[in-house]
Design an enzyme around this catalytic site. Structure first.
Site, mmCIF file in Angstrom:
data_model
loop_
_atom_site.group_PDB
_atom_site.id
_atom_site.type_symbol
_atom_site.label_atom_id
_atom_site.label_comp_id
_atom_site.label_asym_id
_atom_site.label_seq_id
_atom_site.Cartn_x
_atom_site.Cartn_y
_atom_site.Cartn_z
ATOM 1 N N HIS A 81 5.451 -10.921 -2.146
ATOM 2 C CA HIS A 81 4.368 -10.612 -1.206
ATOM 3 C C HIS A 81 4.916 -9.626 -0.188
ATOM 4 C CE1 HIS A 81 1.044 -10.663 1.423
ATOM 5 N NE2 HIS A 81 1.635 -11.385 2.365
ATOM 6 N N ASP A 99 -2.492 -13.862 1.287
ATOM 7 C CA ASP A 99 -2.186 -14.356 2.627
ATOM 8 C C ASP A 99 -3.168 -13.853 3.666
ATOM 9 O OD1 ASP A 99 -0.732 -15.861 4.405
ATOM 10 O OD2 ASP A 99 0.750 -14.319 4.818
#
Length: 900
Positions: free
Chosen positions: A12, A124
């Site tokens: 990420h 996220d």
């Protein structure tokens, strides 16, 4: 049937966060280099997912351009999986059009590199906008993966009666307000549930026993998803060996190094028919409210304001102006606009635009905002100058020394607004020093202001004196000059949608107008609204249409804040400090026929910062929820200046707030008591005016109930209501126990990033001058039927002006590019297609009823077709008696193309 464990390698990639961008980028270069090294050495390492965004490729190739062909090769082979986004944004702090530009750029770049993962990806994001299923479906996607917003409860538990944000499985259907559904996959055990897989058998056994049990708790099938990575995670180069060990330990389970396309195909063949349907926005409402990260909305408000102004400069400035100028023959600057959008979107990753990063990140964001807006402003100036040159202003030559100028309305509805324009009365070139002194001696003649029909208009003229300027001709060197300049201010009435009106300053005696909006001591009113200023500086606002008076509006509240860039926490036992018990200084600042304005000054005494105990708690990383620190005993006088104005034809009361913030660790809000009897309210969101409950669900125990907004928040009871519009203020709270007060945050000052470490952010204290703008819009009926929503949308859009001269031209003095109607519709985008040819228009139906979009046929508006959001033609539209009629479903995002 044996279980299939899909292990997906990824990292990420927050482009910037706890480190500034360039330091994160150096690690990105190392990551991609290492991935390619693994691809070359280990055939069992199948692929690596590059976090759903294409900007990582641009960032990498700016350093490693020599690896471009190798990178493209691995993308085409499916080794690197990319797209569909340009960046991983936070939807709630980026406009609807910005979200679509993000997809357009990301998909374009993914195609350029050779492949794209057609899946919505939000690992996220701090919540997800309710219209995202419709957006993704229109973009050709049928699956979305996300990490927040829904609470998984496990298949042995029942969904609560009001559990709109709950699902028994990690798989579900997600439905937009218009009814569009998309298959959703929640990272119920987060996007690192398969991180750092052990290669020794003992550790691997403990690891897999734990991970398999957790994923089975929420999985609806025997296709398990394990995400092998985390934030800025280096690639696990020995994953092939780790999978071999796992296969030996669990011979009845099929472990595979997988990817999202394969995993999605496998799980869709097995998902049960009874998947839960979650509806609308996903904002973690079924939680205790402490970790929704909503207060990012008020972190670094000055950057949020810059973002809104940059979005508006593109969406409501450069794009519509250049569409209008392209109709007249000017080239449409597709590449320049994309560059400006890219600079802006580089501030839209969630840790950037949420302003929950270290100070170096916020500094760089300000630079990017400025770069984006500089380009947008240049494109506007070039476009308006081109349009002005095409207008037949020679008609003004019949007046003495006429100085024409053009006022543009780039919104989708007719508009009336107070306008200021600077005009050079005369210019002189040559020896600039002599020119300046010569111009000093000139007497500015008497002027009057007229419109295209020759009507005299009330106005104010201010002599700005001698100013330096320069022209930059396209065919010669720069041309400096000195000018005697004036500023003209007036109310421009009924400027047509996506059009302009022409005015002229001409020599002559202006009619003496004694009209005033001041109707008594500290009172002003027009035909729609009466505003009375109370002794404490708050307002009593009367809506003449409904007869309702909203009392005590626009007072200020100040509280301590022991939180961080993510979260607000008021010190236990402390009380809010307000201006309600103060005596304000009230001064009449402007009294013109077209506008009245009062300056109100309040002074309150507030603690200077948090106390020493609080500082100690921050240093020792005491969780913010457990902090018991308080506010300092040292105090300062906080002076708040408020400028309240009412336009002659205004539908709302405009309020500008200004103060010099010398206080740390606190929050300031402007409070609008409504007294409206309703359990719900409405707020502007991404392609949606969303209805929310005034009170949160029963499990919510955070004393703060803040929410996201974009352009406005409102409340009504069907007969009367009030809205509060804003420019770049994304946080509000409904206070049902305080007369349903709308509380809009105008400053939040904190000293640390928060989250996982001790990361001081002194610049997040936002010391210095703070300036904010809101508009209070009372209305009769409801928000949509009254049309108040359009007033709120127009508030964020600047009026654009361009001075010109008297010359021949083919265009009329007043003009509108498009004539359209449609209840509940708002025009959100006007641009040209990526190829710079077809014009793209986008509306959204923000009402809960179907409606009809009617567009009048013209020389420009012809050969229409329905498009999707990624500008692919779907079907042509037939006209009927000179009109195109298009049915718009409830909450539908509708894109219309005009073929050239």
């Amino acid at each position: 049937m044996s279980k299939n464990v899909h292990i997906i390698s990824h990292s990420h990639w927050d482009r910037e966060w706890y480190l500034p961008f360039e330091q994160h980028r150096m690690r990105l270069v190392e990551l991609i280099d290492k991935c390619m090294e693994v691809f070359e050495k280990d055939d069992s390492f199948k692929s690596f997912f590059l976090d759903g965004q294409t900007i990582v490729l641009d960032d990498y190739l700016e350093i490693r351009l020599e690896n471009k062909e190798k990178l493209i090769k691995y993308i085409k082979e499916g080794k690197f999986i990319i797209g569909p986004w340009y960046i991983l944004q936070d939807e709630f702090y980026t406009s609807g059009e910005a979200n679509i530009r993000n997809l357009l750029v990301g998909m374009k770049e993914a195609e350029k590199y050779g492949a794209m993962c057609k899946m919505g990806y939000f690992p996220d994001a701090f919540g997800n906008a309710g219209q995202m299923p419709q957006i993704l479906k229109q973009a050709g996607m049928d699956t979305v993966t996300f990490g927040r917003g829904v609470r998984p409860v496990g298949f042995d538990n029942e969904i609560q009666e009001n559990g709109n944000y709950e699902s028994p499985y990690s798989e579900m259907m997600w439905e937009s307000p218009d009814g569009t559904k998309i298959f959703g996959i929640l990272f119920a055990n987060w996007y690192n549930n398969g991180n750092e897989v052990p290669t020794d058998k003992k550790s691997a056994k403990e690891y897999w026993d734990d991970r398999l049990k957790k994923v089975a708790t929420f999985a609806s099938t025997d296709e398990y998803l394990l995400m092998n990575g985390c934030d800025h995670q280096p690639v696990q180069a020995d994953l092939g060996k780790a999978i071999e060990v796992a296969s030996e330990l669990y011979p009845d389970i099929n472990f595979k190094h997988s990817n999202f396309p394969d995993y999605i195909k496998a799980i869709k063949e097995k998902v049960p028919n009874d998947l839960a349907v979650v509806k609308g926005e996903l904002t973690s409402q079924d939680t205790d409210g402490w970790s929704t990260l909503i207060n990012c909305a008020s972190s670094h408000i000055y950057l949020k304001q810059m973002n809104r102004k940059c979005e508006s400069a593109l969406e409501n400035g450069a794009e519509p102006v250049r569409v209008l100028s392209s109709v007249l023959g000017q080239n449409y600057p597709s590449d320049e606009l994309e560059y400006s959008w890219k600079k802006l979107m580089q501030n839209h990753p969630h840790d950037s635009i949420c302003c929950c990063s270290v100070d170096e990140v916020q500094d760089e964001m300000a630079t990017r905002f400025n770069k984006s807006k500089q380009v947008a402003d240049y494109l506007v100036s070039e476009g308006t100058r081109y349009i002005a040159d095409k207008i037949n202003t020679k008609e003004y030559e019949k007046y003495k020394n006429a100085l024409p100028f053009v006022v543009f309305n780039t919104t989708g509805r007719k508009r009336t607004s107070v306008v200021s324009v600077e005009i050079d009365v005369t210019r002189k070139s040559g020896w600039l020093k002599k020119c300046a002194y010569d111009l000093d001696e000139i007497n500015v003649p008497n002027y009057k202001l007229i419109d295209s029909a020759g009507n005299s208009i009330p106005f104010k003229i201010e002599d700005l004196g001698v100013r330096f300027g320069y022209d930059l001709p396209k065919d010669k060197f720069r041309q400096p000059y000195m000018a005697r300049r004036v500023r003209v201010t007036f109310e421009a009435e009924n400027i047509s949608a996506v059009g302009y009106k022409t005015y002229a300053l001409v020599e002559g005696d202006a009619e003496k107008v004694t009209d005033t909006l001041v109707s008594g001591e500290n009172c002003m009113e027009n035909d729609a609204i009466r505003v009375e200023i109370n002794k404490n500086g708050s307002l009593n606002v009367t809506d003449k249409a409904s007869g309702r008076t909203y009392k005590g509006v626009a007072y200020y509240e100040e509280t301590g804040d022991l939180g961080n860039e993510y979260m607000y926490k008021m010190p236990e036992g402390s009380k809010a400090i307000t201006t309600q018990d103060t005596v304000a200084k009230i001064e009449l600042a402007e009294d013109e026929p077209y506008r009245a304005m009062y300056k109100i000054t309040n002074t309150i005494t507030v603690p200077k910062s948090g106390d020493d105990n609080f500082e100690d708690e921050k240093r020792h990383m005491v969780f913010f929820k457990e902090r018991v620190g308080g506010r300092s005993n040292d105090t300062v006088e906080m002076k708040i200046e408020t400028f309240v104005s009412l336009d002659k034809n205004g539908k709302g009361v405009k309020i500008k707030t200004r103060f010099d913030n010398e206080v740390k660790d606190h929050r300031v809000r402007i409070m609008v008591p409504t007294g409206i009897n309703s359990d719900v309210h409405k707020a502007d969101s991404v392609f949606e005016v969303v209805t929310r409950n005034n009170r949160h669900n029963a499990g919510w125990n955070n004393p703060s109930g803040c929410e996201h907004e974009q352009g406005f928040v409102s409340i009504d009871d069907g007969e009367k209501g009030i809205a509060v519009a804003n420019i770049g203020l994304y946080e509000y709270e409904m206070l049902p126990d305080l007369d349903n007060t709308i509380a809009v945050t105008i400053l939040r000052a904190v000293g640390e990033m928060g989250d996982w470490g001790v990361l001081p952010t002194p610049k997040a204290q936002c010391l210095g001058i703070s300036e904010t703008e809101i508009e209070i819009v009372p209305f009769k009926g409801d928000l949509i039927s009254s049309g108040a929503y359009e007033e709120c949308y127009q508030f964020k859009t600047d009026i654009i002006t361009a001075a010109t001269d008297c010359h021949n031209g083919a265009m009329p003095l007043d003009y509108s590019m498009i004539n359209w109607q449609g209840d509940g519709l708002t025009l959100t985008g006007i641009k040209q297609k990526g190829n710079g040819e077809d014009i793209i228009l986008r509306w959204v139906n923000v009402s809960d009823k179907p409606t009809t979009l009617t567009i009048q046929k013209s020389d420009v508006i012809d050969n229409l077709y329905i498009s999707n959001i990624i500008e692919k033609k779907i079907k042509e539209i037939d006209s009927d008696n000179g009109y195109f009629n298009i049915e718009a479903k409830t909450y539908e995002i509708m894109t219309v193309g005009i073929a050239k």
